[in-house]
Design an enzyme around this catalytic site. Sequence first.
Site, mmCIF file in Angstrom:
data_model
loop_
_atom_site.group_PDB
_atom_site.id
_atom_site.type_symbol
_atom_site.label_atom_id
_atom_site.label_comp_id
_atom_site.label_asym_id
_atom_site.label_seq_id
_atom_site.Cartn_x
_atom_site.Cartn_y
_atom_site.Cartn_z
ATOM 1 N N LEU A 96 -88.774 -3.581 11.461
ATOM 2 C CA LEU A 96 -88.551 -4.609 12.469
ATOM 3 C C LEU A 96 -89.911 -5.096 12.954
ATOM 4 O O LEU A 96 -90.881 -4.330 13.002
ATOM 5 C CB LEU A 96 -87.751 -4.057 13.660
ATOM 6 C CG LEU A 96 -86.272 -3.735 13.429
ATOM 7 C CD1 LEU A 96 -85.645 -3.221 14.719
ATOM 8 C CD2 LEU A 96 -85.507 -4.936 12.904
ATOM 9 N N ASP A 97 -89.975 -6.374 13.327
ATOM 10 C CA ASP A 97 -91.216 -6.928 13.839
ATOM 11 C C ASP A 97 -91.633 -6.219 15.124
ATOM 12 O O ASP A 97 -90.816 -5.586 15.811
ATOM 13 C CB ASP A 97 -91.059 -8.418 14.131
ATOM 14 C CG ASP A 97 -90.768 -9.225 12.879
ATOM 15 O OD1 ASP A 97 -91.070 -8.733 11.776
ATOM 16 O OD2 ASP A 97 -90.233 -10.348 13.022
ATOM 17 N N LEU A 98 -92.893 -6.375 15.473
ATOM 18 C CA LEU A 98 -93.451 -5.772 16.683
ATOM 19 C C LEU A 98 -92.614 -6.093 17.914
ATOM 20 O O LEU A 98 -92.339 -5.219 18.742
ATOM 21 C CB LEU A 98 -94.890 -6.276 16.878
ATOM 22 C CG LEU A 98 -95.627 -5.823 18.129
ATOM 23 C CD1 LEU A 98 -95.935 -4.336 18.067
ATOM 24 C CD2 LEU A 98 -96.915 -6.630 18.310
ATOM 25 N N THR B 249 -89.443 -7.200 17.970
ATOM 26 C CA THR B 249 -87.999 -7.067 17.762
ATOM 27 C C THR B 249 -87.555 -5.664 18.148
ATOM 28 O O THR B 249 -88.209 -4.684 17.795
ATOM 29 C CB THR B 249 -87.619 -7.355 16.302
ATOM 30 O OG1 THR B 249 -88.013 -8.686 15.965
ATOM 31 C CG2 THR B 249 -86.119 -7.222 16.096
#
Length: 232
Positions: A100-102, A104
């Site tokens: 997951l993105d930073l 998210t």
Amino acid sequence: MRLDKFICDSIGLTRSQAGKAIRQGLVTLNDKKVKQAALQVIDNDVVCLDGAQLQLIGLRYFMLHKPDGYVCSTDDPDHPTVFMLLDEPLLDRLHTVGRLDLDTTGLVLITDDGQWSHRISSPKHHVAKTYRAWTADPIPASAVQQFADGVMLRNEKNLTLPAELKIIGECEALLTIQEGRYHQVKRMFAAIGNKVVQLHREKIGGVQLPDDLAVGEYRELSAEQLHLLQIK
């Protein structure tokens, strides 16, 4: 299994460290002090190091409620990693199933079973992932059909696979996708002229992020949840 390998797989020592402990007389096998690293350990054997009984660690499967600001990597010079939230031995053997993105939040699966994680994250298996997205602008009703038909992402050659969009509020929706392209959810909304301002993953396959799993907490997957994630 060799005695030195058993020790390594139990507590994460290197082979040389395990061998040194054996030579120093710190290891017993079935209550007898042993000094041969090549001795075989079989079922029901009891191995102790400095008086403490060792046990092999089997394959592990966890779910984590990822907070904002954490990265899904083992090491990062600029940000905390999700592995800092785990209190488990042999952390270096664990990895996240995808990322997951930073910024998210939400459901992350963590394991040391490489084959299992590959089956879940492999694009050919089309494991569904559901995200709750909040957008900068209102989401038009037409987006439901657009996402169902597939959209063309910037710098891509193929449409996205059919995705299910449920509009929850003026700027809030649930989006279920069957693939995992780079920043896919954000790029899908960008493709229809909108911007995701907050993103939260709620579900992978048949496994939902539990309401009672607080941000930053984790737990082992149950047998039922593992069954829901069986991919052939």
